[in-house]
Design a protein around this motif. Sequence first.
Motif, PDB file in Angstrom:
ATOM      1  N   ILE A  62       0.788  -1.116   0.082  1.00 62.33           N
ATOM      2  CA  ILE A  62       0.043   0.151   0.028  1.00 62.33           C
ATOM      3  C   ILE A  62       1.082   1.214  -0.134  1.00 62.33           C
ATOM      4  CG2 ILE A  62      -1.819   1.522   1.370  1.00 62.33           C
ATOM      5  CD1 ILE A  62      -2.941  -1.309   0.406  1.00 62.33           C
ATOM      6  N   LYS A  63       0.690   2.133  -1.067  1.00 60.70           N
ATOM      7  CA  LYS A  63       1.371   3.498  -0.907  1.00 60.70           C
ATOM      8  C   LYS A  63       0.523   4.384  -1.056  1.00 60.70           C
ATOM      9  CE  LYS A  63       4.810   5.847  -3.816  1.00 60.70           C
ATOM     10  NZ  LYS A  63       5.575   5.739  -5.148  1.00 60.70           N
ATOM     11  N   GLN A  64       0.874   5.519   0.108  1.00 64.60           N
ATOM     12  CA  GLN A  64       0.026   6.540   0.110  1.00 64.60           C
ATOM     13  C   GLN A  64       0.772   7.980  -0.102  1.00 64.60           C
ATOM     14  OE1 GLN A  64      -1.856   7.587   4.236  1.00 64.60           O
ATOM     15  NE2 GLN A  64      -3.689   8.066   3.098  1.00 64.60           N
ATOM     16  N   ALA A  65       0.102   8.943  -0.639  1.00 65.33           N
ATOM     17  CA  ALA A  65       0.847  10.097  -0.827  1.00 65.33           C
ATOM     18  C   ALA A  65       0.253  11.013  -0.036  1.00 65.33           C
ATOM     19  CB  ALA A  65       0.392  10.747  -2.219  1.00 65.33           C
ATOM     20  N   LEU A  66       0.994  11.719   1.039  1.00 62.95           N
ATOM     21  CA  LEU A  66       0.587  12.719   1.801  1.00 62.95           C
ATOM     22  C   LEU A  66       0.701  14.167   1.290  1.00 62.95           C
ATOM     23  CD1 LEU A  66       1.643  11.454   5.613  1.00 62.95           C
ATOM     24  CD2 LEU A  66      -0.436  10.919   3.996  1.00 62.95           C
ATOM     25  N   PRO A  67       0.163  15.014   1.819  1.00 58.81           N
ATOM     26  CA  PRO A  67       0.043  16.481   0.929  1.00 58.81           C
ATOM     27  C   PRO A  67       1.612  17.694   0.991  1.00 58.81           C
ATOM     28  CG  PRO A  67      -1.406  16.777   2.710  1.00 58.81           C
ATOM     29  CD  PRO A  67      -0.959  15.127   2.722  1.00 58.81           C
ATOM     30  N   TYR A  68       2.409  16.582   1.142  1.00 63.33           N
ATOM     31  CA  TYR A  68       3.736  17.384   1.363  1.00 63.33           C
ATOM     32  C   TYR A  68       5.034  16.338   0.881  1.00 63.33           C
ATOM     33  CZ  TYR A  68       3.868  14.738   5.784  1.00 63.33           C
ATOM     34  OH  TYR A  68       3.953  13.866   6.479  1.00 63.33           O
ATOM     35  N   VAL A  69       5.993  16.916   0.760  1.00 59.75           N
ATOM     36  CA  VAL A  69       7.328  16.004   0.341  1.00 59.75           C
ATOM     37  C   VAL A  69       7.991  15.645   1.573  1.00 59.75           C
ATOM     38  CG1 VAL A  69       9.705  16.401  -0.661  1.00 59.75           C
ATOM     39  CG2 VAL A  69       7.818  17.572  -1.595  1.00 59.75           C
TER      40      VAL A  69
END
Length: 464
Positions: A62-69
């Motif tokens: 499972i890969k999740q993008a959060l709203p920052y680097v």
Amino acid sequence: AAGEGFRPLDEGILVEYIRATPALREVLGGRVGDGELTIKEVGDGNLNFVYIVLSPAGSVVIKQALPYVRCVGESWPMTKERAYFETLALREHGNLCPDHVPEVYHFDRTMSLMGMRYLKPPHIILRKGLIAGIEYPLLAEHMSEYIAKTLFFTSLLYHSTLEHRRAVAEFCGNVELCRLTEQVIFSDPYRVSQHNRWTSPFLDKDAEAIREDDELKLEIAGLKSMFCERAQALIHGDLHTGSIMVTSDSTQVIDPEFAFYGPMGYDIGALIGNLILAFFAQDGHANGENNREGGSHQVARGAPVVVTTMETGGSDRWCRWLSTSGTDEVHLNLLVVQQYKKWILKTIEDTWNLFHKKFLSLWNEHKDGPGEAYLFSIYDKSELFQRAQQIYMKDLFHDSLGFGAAKMIRRIVGIAHVEDFESIQDHPKRADCERQALGFAKMLLKQRRQFTTINEITAALESI
Ligand code: ADP
Ligand code: SR1
Ligand code: MG
Ligand code: MG
Ligand code: MG
């Protein structure tokens, strides 16, 4: 659960999410009850969070993008829509080249979350394999297949202009990720930036020289324009050796979140440029003190090395080490390193040459197909068609060398460095390796049009 608002994952939320999501329950064989799931966050990339989920009957990543680097933190906001473009690209490239792209099982746009095939051990990240000195005999074959298919079938050599413009428009939405690249690859290394770093103080003068090199600045401007303006094919957009997972017989490309319609040479250059970085890092691994023991490298190569004579290497440093070091193991390690560098060079040659062959054979096969760049009714004369192909491939070669060089430079004086060099603990030694790589990259960026074959590039590397 799926459909509700965005929530950053933690282990508890992920378990709950999996239980509520039929596609994920299914890949885990339905075994998602209490105590049945093992979850581990393994993200070692710069941007996202990656979880390996194991059940008694299956597995998923499972890969999740959060709203920052991730590597910078919340002070650098970054759209989590990148997960959508990564999924689109994985699916598109996966359809074109299923042998070298992991399947996507599930995507949730609200959660910026993707479920994909777990590339099980012994798969490791190629960059780590290169640092450990492991040879991958099928790497060039597999990667040339991947780049030939993904680039050819998403270009105007295969697309109609109608289909192409529709696809270009869709991927224009990945603008924030493109702008990140524009900044950290094509701008920051050539100016003072709070994000830049290098092995200081050893490379202080070298970093400054980059900022004062007018010829280099003119070349990078041309490449930046091409990156922003040339919608040539659906490129991966971040095809370095940390985006490839390998075993001796499997090669899998992950992490296309920077995908968009851009210049083909950007992907080819990323791969070749990162192999060249691995080449220059080898001397930094060549001692008896770090974790690069002679013994494991003999095993990795499958053939024991017998040192019968004291040979001298191409570089002063190697000669010096041979004459001052005390143990056979160190001598052995140094010879093995020279042998490994040759394998990297051979892989660089094979990657380009096999790509060239495969790409042209796809073009020949589909020359009277739907592609609208070279209409068969105009380019039906075989001599003219061959000239068109030669010009196309020559330009692509030079683009690839230019982008490859730019990718090398940013990894030495920009924000995001590579483990190939970072794992060299001895800083003066690391800086020596980086300086050589930087010198080669600067030469390549400025003089790339003087090279006509990849073997001229590897010959230049071998003579350093
Ligand atoms: P980022 O976008 O942050 O760079 P990546 O997609 O490169 O994230 O993944 C980070 C790490 O997670 C990889 O280096 C790899 O170790 C692991 N990983 C990612 N995808 C998979 C997968 N499908 N199977 C196994 N490991 C994976
Ligand atoms: C903030 S720069 C982070 C880098 O990591 C990604 O993988 C891309 O290479 C990007 O340039
Ligand atoms: Mg990554
Ligand atoms: Mg596959
Ligand atoms: Mg990524």
